[in-house]
Design a protein around this motif. Structure first.
Motif, PDB file in Angstrom:
ATOM      1  N   MET A  71       0.818  -1.205   0.000  1.00 42.96           N
ATOM      2  CA  MET A  71       0.000   0.000   0.000  1.00 42.96           C
ATOM      3  C   MET A  71       0.852   1.257   0.000  1.00 42.96           C
ATOM      4  O   MET A  71       1.885   1.312   0.633  1.00 42.96           O
ATOM      5  N   VAL A  72       0.372   2.249  -0.743  1.00 50.66           N
ATOM      6  CA  VAL A  72       0.972   3.578  -0.721  1.00 50.66           C
ATOM      7  C   VAL A  72       0.328   4.330   0.437  1.00 50.66           C
ATOM      8  O   VAL A  72      -0.819   4.085   0.790  1.00 50.66           O
ATOM      9  N   LYS A  73       1.034   5.251   1.039  1.00 55.85           N
ATOM     10  CA  LYS A  73       0.597   5.889   2.277  1.00 55.85           C
ATOM     11  C   LYS A  73      -0.760   6.593   2.157  1.00 55.85           C
ATOM     12  O   LYS A  73      -1.627   6.441   2.984  1.00 55.85           O
ATOM     13  N   ASN A 119     -18.995   8.344  -4.427  1.00 49.25           N
ATOM     14  CA  ASN A 119     -17.602   8.642  -4.080  1.00 49.25           C
ATOM     15  C   ASN A 119     -17.190   7.797  -2.879  1.00 49.25           C
ATOM     16  O   ASN A 119     -17.881   7.781  -1.849  1.00 49.25           O
ATOM     17  N   THR A 120     -16.104   7.088  -3.042  1.00 46.02           N
ATOM     18  CA  THR A 120     -15.611   6.251  -1.941  1.00 46.02           C
ATOM     19  C   THR A 120     -14.113   6.471  -1.764  1.00 46.02           C
ATOM     20  O   THR A 120     -13.424   6.981  -2.649  1.00 46.02           O
ATOM     21  N   GLU A 121     -13.644   6.070  -0.623  1.00 43.65           N
ATOM     22  CA  GLU A 121     -12.207   6.141  -0.352  1.00 43.65           C
ATOM     23  C   GLU A 121     -11.528   4.982  -1.078  1.00 43.65           C
ATOM     24  O   GLU A 121     -12.069   3.867  -1.135  1.00 43.65           O
ATOM     25  N   TYR A 122     -10.367   5.260  -1.648  1.00 46.59           N
ATOM     26  CA  TYR A 122      -9.632   4.178  -2.316  1.00 46.59           C
ATOM     27  C   TYR A 122      -8.181   4.159  -1.831  1.00 46.59           C
ATOM     28  O   TYR A 122      -7.669   5.130  -1.287  1.00 46.59           O
ATOM     29  N   THR A 123      -7.544   3.028  -2.060  1.00 43.61           N
ATOM     30  CA  THR A 123      -6.140   2.848  -1.681  1.00 43.61           C
ATOM     31  C   THR A 123      -5.349   2.420  -2.905  1.00 43.61           C
ATOM     32  O   THR A 123      -5.802   1.574  -3.684  1.00 43.61           O
ATOM     33  N   LEU A 124      -4.181   3.016  -3.079  1.00 38.02           N
ATOM     34  CA  LEU A 124      -3.301   2.630  -4.181  1.00 38.02           C
ATOM     35  C   LEU A 124      -2.511   1.391  -3.784  1.00 38.02           C
ATOM     36  O   LEU A 124      -1.914   1.334  -2.708  1.00 38.02           O
ATOM     37  N   GLN A 125      -2.538   0.407  -4.659  1.00 44.73           N
ATOM     38  CA  GLN A 125      -1.828  -0.851  -4.415  1.00 44.73           C
ATOM     39  C   GLN A 125      -1.023  -1.238  -5.648  1.00 44.73           C
ATOM     40  O   GLN A 125      -1.262  -0.728  -6.740  1.00 44.73           O
ATOM     41  N   LYS A 126      -0.081  -2.148  -5.461  1.00 49.62           N
ATOM     42  CA  LYS A 126       0.681  -2.693  -6.584  1.00 49.62           C
ATOM     43  C   LYS A 126       0.129  -4.060  -6.960  1.00 49.62           C
ATOM     44  O   LYS A 126      -0.235  -4.862  -6.089  1.00 49.62           O
ATOM     45  N   ARG A 127       0.045  -4.326  -8.262  1.00 48.35           N
ATOM     46  CA  ARG A 127      -0.330  -5.665  -8.727  1.00 48.35           C
ATOM     47  C   ARG A 127       0.479  -6.002  -9.965  1.00 48.35           C
ATOM     48  O   ARG A 127       0.974  -5.109 -10.673  1.00 48.35           O
ATOM     49  N   ASN A 128       0.628  -7.280 -10.215  1.00 44.37           N
ATOM     50  CA  ASN A 128       1.406  -7.735 -11.369  1.00 44.37           C
ATOM     51  C   ASN A 128       0.503  -8.007 -12.563  1.00 44.37           C
ATOM     52  O   ASN A 128      -0.617  -8.506 -12.408  1.00 44.37           O
ATOM     53  N   SER A 184       4.956  -4.784 -12.705  1.00 44.73           N
ATOM     54  CA  SER A 184       4.274  -4.361 -11.489  1.00 44.73           C
ATOM     55  C   SER A 184       3.706  -2.963 -11.727  1.00 44.73           C
ATOM     56  O   SER A 184       4.452  -2.035 -12.012  1.00 44.73           O
ATOM     57  N   ILE A 185       2.381  -2.840 -11.642  1.00 46.71           N
ATOM     58  CA  ILE A 185       1.747  -1.547 -11.900  1.00 46.71           C
ATOM     59  C   ILE A 185       0.889  -1.121 -10.695  1.00 46.71           C
ATOM     60  O   ILE A 185       0.554  -1.941  -9.838  1.00 46.71           O
ATOM     61  N   THR A 186       0.538   0.145 -10.665  1.00 45.94           N
ATOM     62  CA  THR A 186      -0.286   0.698  -9.587  1.00 45.94           C
ATOM     63  C   THR A 186      -1.767   0.591  -9.944  1.00 45.94           C
ATOM     64  O   THR A 186      -2.166   0.882 -11.075  1.00 45.94           O
ATOM     65  N   GLY A 222      -5.403  10.000 -14.334  1.00 41.81           N
ATOM     66  CA  GLY A 222      -3.945   9.921 -14.380  1.00 41.81           C
ATOM     67  C   GLY A 222      -3.363   8.540 -14.176  1.00 41.81           C
ATOM     68  O   GLY A 222      -2.162   8.329 -14.385  1.00 41.81           O
ATOM     69  N   LEU A 223      -4.211   7.574 -13.780  1.00 45.66           N
ATOM     70  CA  LEU A 223      -3.675   6.244 -13.464  1.00 45.66           C
ATOM     71  C   LEU A 223      -3.200   5.498 -14.706  1.00 45.66           C
ATOM     72  O   LEU A 223      -2.183   4.803 -14.674  1.00 45.66           O
ATOM     73  N   ILE A 224      -3.927   5.654 -15.818  1.00 46.49           N
ATOM     74  CA  ILE A 224      -3.512   4.974 -17.053  1.00 46.49           C
ATOM     75  C   ILE A 224      -2.149   5.479 -17.502  1.00 46.49           C
ATOM     76  O   ILE A 224      -1.256   4.686 -17.874  1.00 46.49           O
ATOM     77  N   ASP A 225      -1.951   6.804 -17.457  1.00 45.93           N
ATOM     78  CA  ASP A 225      -0.652   7.364 -17.837  1.00 45.93           C
ATOM     79  C   ASP A 225       0.457   6.845 -16.918  1.00 45.93           C
ATOM     80  O   ASP A 225       1.562   6.549 -17.370  1.00 45.93           O
ATOM     81  N   LYS A 226       0.147   6.736 -15.628  1.00 45.50           N
ATOM     82  CA  LYS A 226       1.138   6.231 -14.674  1.00 45.50           C
ATOM     83  C   LYS A 226       1.498   4.776 -14.995  1.00 45.50           C
ATOM     84  O   LYS A 226       2.671   4.388 -14.956  1.00 45.50           O
ATOM     85  N   ASN A 227       0.486   3.971 -15.337  1.00 49.82           N
ATOM     86  CA  ASN A 227       0.733   2.567 -15.668  1.00 49.82           C
ATOM     87  C   ASN A 227       1.602   2.432 -16.921  1.00 49.82           C
ATOM     88  O   ASN A 227       2.489   1.572 -16.985  1.00 49.82           O
TER      89      ASN A 227
END
Length: 334
Positions: free
Chosen positions: A2-4, A17-26, A39-41, A56-61
């Protein structure tokens, strides 16, 4: 993992709207017939546990996959190319021509296009060897504007001058730069001397084989002095050392341990305080015998004297820990 930070966005499953957590997955991808694991976020809804599409998540991936693919295949990164341009003070077009590429090739690579293995190897060779870069500049001199050529060839010649000291010395200096935000030439000289002494104390051998001299302001390695003399009393900001990025891994674990101990203790002090410490130590005082204060000297400060002194002090203070080194420093400065 998990990211902080936890944030909120719209979950299409929960329909709110819900709270979400950033995680890593393969993920597994097939590229040119070859299978890769990346390994992507991902963003996971804290309520339903489903993945969410956040801005922005797709660009990050895409960036994550790109960086990992380059690492897998040994392809230079955009950062490597930018580093090369800074080191040799050369623009995108001139660099392309100097390396024998098409004029817009480097521009395309900076925009995200992945270089071929052959071109990547050329870029890496230029990044790691000023001699190779000089050779390419000479070969393609007629393709480059005279002003751009002159600036780059001068940078290559200056970079070659770094090799007046050993590879080990260069790697130690790079490691010091990596650990400390600001290092003046005076501070660097003293840290190198302390690293040599602590290396003798803990590992029974010198860190490097350059000899230092007993100058007015303490121990000095003349070749290192020449490398950074233009910075005078200012912090060293030298992009040339970027070519040694990663090479500090070629230092052994014991060697890195010594450098870290010195940086974490002596490195807390400015150059003048470090100078005062060396003036209190036997090796410098013995080498300066017969010289009055302020009178220049270039007397050799023998490795044997450094070894003898630091082995003796290690037996008293235990330099294998920061506690012992800090106690030694405090008592000297007191």
């Amino acid at each position: 993992m998990m990211v902080k930070k936890e944030k909120f966005d719209f979950c299409t499953v929960c329909r709110k709207n819900t709270e979400y957590t950033l995680q890593k997955r393969n993920i597994i991808k097939i590229i040119k017939g070859k299978e890769y694991t990346f390994s992507i976020t991902s963003a996971v809804c804290n309520e339903c546990g489903k993945e969410m599409g956040i801005p922005g998540l797709i660009d990050k991936n895409i960036q994550e996959v790109d960086e990992q693919y380059r690492t897998y295949e040994g392809i230079v990164s955009i950062e490597d190319i930018e580093k090369l341009m800074k080191i040799y003070k050369i623009g995108k077009g001139p660099l392309s021509l100097a390396l024998g590429f098409g004029e817009v090739t480097i521009t395309r690579y900076l925009s995200g296009q992945i270089p071929s293995k052959e071109y990547s190897n050329d870029i890496r060779a230029a990044l790691s060897s000023p001699t190779y870069m000089k050779k390419k500049l000479y070969e393609n001199k007629d393709k480059i504007a005279p002003a751009a050529y002159s600036k780059s060839i001068n940078a290559a010649v200056q970079l070659e001058n770094l090799f007046s000291v050993s590879d080990k010395m260069l790697r130690v200096i790079f490691h010091v730069f990596k650990k400390l935000d600001e290092v003046t030439p005076l501070m660097l000289q003293k840290l190198l001397y302390f690293i040599q002494g602590v290396s003798y104390a803990l590992n029974g051998k010198p860190m490097f084989f350059e000899n230092c001299q007993a100058w007015v302001h303490g121990p000095v390695y003349p070749e290192v002095y020449d490398m950074f003399r233009d910075f005078k009393y200012n912090p060293i900001e030298d992009v040339r050392f970027a070519i040694f990025g990663g090479t500090e891994d070629e230092l052994t674990e014991d060697e890195q341990g010594v450098i870290d101990l010195v940086v974490n203790t002596f490195g807390e002090y400015g150059g003048k305080a470090l100078e005062k410490i060396t003036h209190s130590e036997t090796p410098w005082k013995d080498a300066r015998k017969g010289y009055e204060d302020g009178i220049p000297s270039h007397e050799p400060l023998s490795m044997e004297s450094i070894k003898s002194y630091y082995v003796e002090k290690n037996a008293i203070y235990d330099f294998s820990s920061e506690v012992g080194l800090k106690k030694y420093i405090r008592e000297i400065l007191r």
